[in-house]
Design a protein around this motif. Sequence first.
Motif, PDB file in Angstrom:
ATOM      1  N   TYR A 194      -9.169   9.378  -5.243  1.00  0.00           N
ATOM      2  CA  TYR A 194      -8.172   8.412  -4.785  1.00  0.00           C
ATOM      3  C   TYR A 194      -8.495   7.927  -3.369  1.00  0.00           C
ATOM      4  O   TYR A 194      -8.407   6.741  -3.077  1.00  0.00           O
ATOM      5  N   ALA A 195      -8.904   8.851  -2.508  1.00  0.00           N
ATOM      6  CA  ALA A 195      -9.263   8.471  -1.138  1.00  0.00           C
ATOM      7  C   ALA A 195     -10.463   7.530  -1.130  1.00  0.00           C
ATOM      8  O   ALA A 195     -10.512   6.565  -0.367  1.00  0.00           O
ATOM      9  N   GLY A 242       0.820  -1.212   0.000  1.00  0.00           N
ATOM     10  CA  GLY A 242       0.000   0.000   0.000  1.00  0.00           C
ATOM     11  C   GLY A 242       0.848   1.254   0.000  1.00  0.00           C
ATOM     12  O   GLY A 242       0.548   2.228  -0.686  1.00  0.00           O
ATOM     13  N   ARG A 243       1.935   1.238   0.780  1.00  0.00           N
ATOM     14  CA  ARG A 243       2.825   2.398   0.814  1.00  0.00           C
ATOM     15  C   ARG A 243       3.539   2.583  -0.522  1.00  0.00           C
ATOM     16  O   ARG A 243       3.752   3.698  -0.959  1.00  0.00           O
ATOM     17  N   HIS A 279     -10.158   5.351   2.388  1.00  0.00           N
ATOM     18  CA  HIS A 279      -9.810   6.189   3.531  1.00  0.00           C
ATOM     19  C   HIS A 279     -11.046   6.925   4.027  1.00  0.00           C
ATOM     20  O   HIS A 279     -11.948   7.218   3.286  1.00  0.00           O
ATOM     21  N   ASP A 326     -12.201   4.058   8.230  1.00  0.00           N
ATOM     22  CA  ASP A 326     -11.373   2.961   8.702  1.00  0.00           C
ATOM     23  C   ASP A 326     -11.666   2.559  10.141  1.00  0.00           C
ATOM     24  O   ASP A 326     -11.154   1.566  10.627  1.00  0.00           O
ATOM     25  N   TRP A 373     -11.294   5.486  -3.558  1.00  0.00           N
ATOM     26  CA  TRP A 373     -10.831   4.214  -4.106  1.00  0.00           C
ATOM     27  C   TRP A 373     -10.056   3.413  -3.065  1.00  0.00           C
ATOM     28  O   TRP A 373     -10.227   2.208  -2.944  1.00  0.00           O
ATOM     29  N   ARG A 374      -9.223   4.100  -2.279  1.00  0.00           N
ATOM     30  CA  ARG A 374      -8.425   3.431  -1.252  1.00  0.00           C
ATOM     31  C   ARG A 374      -9.261   3.091  -0.019  1.00  0.00           C
ATOM     32  O   ARG A 374      -8.855   2.274   0.786  1.00  0.00           O
ATOM     33  N   GLN A 378       2.346   1.725  -3.475  1.00  0.00           N
ATOM     34  CA  GLN A 378       1.348   2.296  -4.387  1.00  0.00           C
ATOM     35  C   GLN A 378       1.163   3.783  -4.125  1.00  0.00           C
ATOM     36  O   GLN A 378       1.047   4.573  -5.063  1.00  0.00           O
ATOM     37  N   ASP A 379       1.115   4.174  -2.850  1.00  0.00           N
ATOM     38  CA  ASP A 379       0.966   5.583  -2.512  1.00  0.00           C
ATOM     39  C   ASP A 379       2.151   6.395  -3.025  1.00  0.00           C
ATOM     40  O   ASP A 379       1.980   7.492  -3.545  1.00  0.00           O
TER      41      ASP A 379
END
Length: 61
Positions: free
Chosen positions: A45-46, A6-7, A51, A54, A48-49, A9-10
């Motif tokens: 993007y948020a 994940g990091r 965020h 959580d 999709w991820r 990809q970020d």
Amino acid sequence: MNGRGGRLQDLIGFLAVLATGIILIRMGVAPQSLATAAIALSGLYAAWRGHGNDRPGGPAR
């Protein structure tokens, strides 16, 4: 997904957006236009991820 993937990809996404912004500014696009597009894309993007929701208890009220 594990934390490392994940990091990565970020980081890749961040570098791609940064490079795109630099290229567009050098081409003469107004920075205000880039700011508007960046805010919209960061929201997508948020989403999709995943965020923002959580917390184990669900959304804060």
